[in-house]
Design an enzyme around this catalytic site. Structure first.
Site, PDB file in Angstrom:
ATOM      1  N   THR A 196       0.863  -1.154   0.081  1.00  0.00           N
ATOM      2  CA  THR A 196      -0.015   0.162  -0.181  1.00  0.00           C
ATOM      3  C   THR A 196       0.809   1.154   0.081  1.00  0.00           C
ATOM      4  O   THR A 196       2.257   1.195   0.132  1.00  0.00           O
ATOM      5  CB  THR A 196      -0.808   0.201   1.238  1.00  0.00           C
ATOM      6  N   GLY A 247      -0.235   6.254  -6.779  1.00  0.00           N
ATOM      7  CA  GLY A 247      -1.064   5.054  -7.590  1.00  0.00           C
ATOM      8  C   GLY A 247      -0.877   4.919  -9.094  1.00  0.00           C
ATOM      9  O   GLY A 247      -1.230   3.896  -9.475  1.00  0.00           O
ATOM     10  N   CYS A 261       2.754   2.803  -8.890  1.00  0.00           N
ATOM     11  CA  CYS A 261       2.861   1.571  -8.159  1.00  0.00           C
ATOM     12  C   CYS A 261       1.954   0.603  -8.344  1.00  0.00           C
ATOM     13  O   CYS A 261       0.664   1.169  -7.983  1.00  0.00           O
ATOM     14  CB  CYS A 261       3.140   1.895  -6.692  1.00  0.00           C
ATOM     15  N   THR A 263      -0.721   0.110  -5.276  1.00  0.00           N
ATOM     16  CA  THR A 263      -1.439   1.083  -4.752  1.00  0.00           C
ATOM     17  C   THR A 263      -2.522   1.718  -5.833  1.00  0.00           C
ATOM     18  O   THR A 263      -2.207   1.509  -7.065  1.00  0.00           O
ATOM     19  CB  THR A 263      -0.252   2.351  -4.563  1.00  0.00           C
TER      20      THR A 263
END
EC number: 3.4.25.2
Length: 174
Positions: free
Chosen positions: A2, A157, A160, A163
């Site tokens: 995350t 986001g 990654c 994410t």
């Protein structure tokens, strides 16, 4: 994993996190809440790492906050001591980012407590991307802490794969 990011600016501290829960290379859930308010809504906390491990840490950390009347640094140090000496905690794979109106801290999986120099925290698989974005925004814009956290999480986001774009954002104004 995350991404969790915490930014402090102009009497505001924010912790934001994405919502993706992955099992290996599979997305299991996209709207998990990895950021919470603790101790009478006076402390913000976000986790990166194993979900079950993180919930265990949240519970333990909240009990330390209660024990120390909400004193964040003292609770974090006591939590770190437990982490190093408790056989169950030592096996937990998670990081905590915590903040109140006075300080921001990272509690690591090794039982370390780190107070970042510039009150910017970014942890998790997209942490480096979020930290780079937030640093650039802090140094080159007048955006609020909330706006910086949100934009840096969006950038993480986009880069990654662990994410996503679902965001939970909590803030304290002081």
């Amino acid at each position: 994993m995350t991404t969790i990011v915490s930014v402090r600016r102009n009497n505001q501290v924010v912790i934001a996190g994405d919502g993706q829960v992955s099992l290996g290379n599979t997305v299991m859930k996209g709207n998990a809440r990895k950021v919470r308010r603790l101790y009478h809504n006076k402390v913000l906390a976000g986790f990166a790492g194993g979900t079950a491990d993180a919930f265990t840490l949240f519970e333990r950390f909240e009990s330390k906050l209660e024990m120390h009347q909400g004193h964040l640094m003292r609770a974090a140090v006591e939590m770190a001591k437990d982490w190093r000496s408790d056989r169950v905690l030592r096996k937990l794979e998670a990081l905590l980012a915590v903040a109140d109106t006075e300080c921001s801290l990272i509690i690591t999986g090794n039982g370390d407590v780190v107070q970042p120099e510039n009150d910017l925290i970014a942890i998790g698989s997209g942490g480096n991307f979020a930290q780079a974005a937030a640093t650039a925004l802090l140094e080159n814009t007048d955006l609020s802490a909330k706006e910086i956290a949100e934009k840096s999480l969006t950038i993480a986001g986009d880069i990654c794969v662990f994410t996503n774009q679902f965001k939970t954002i909590e803030e304290l104004n002081y």
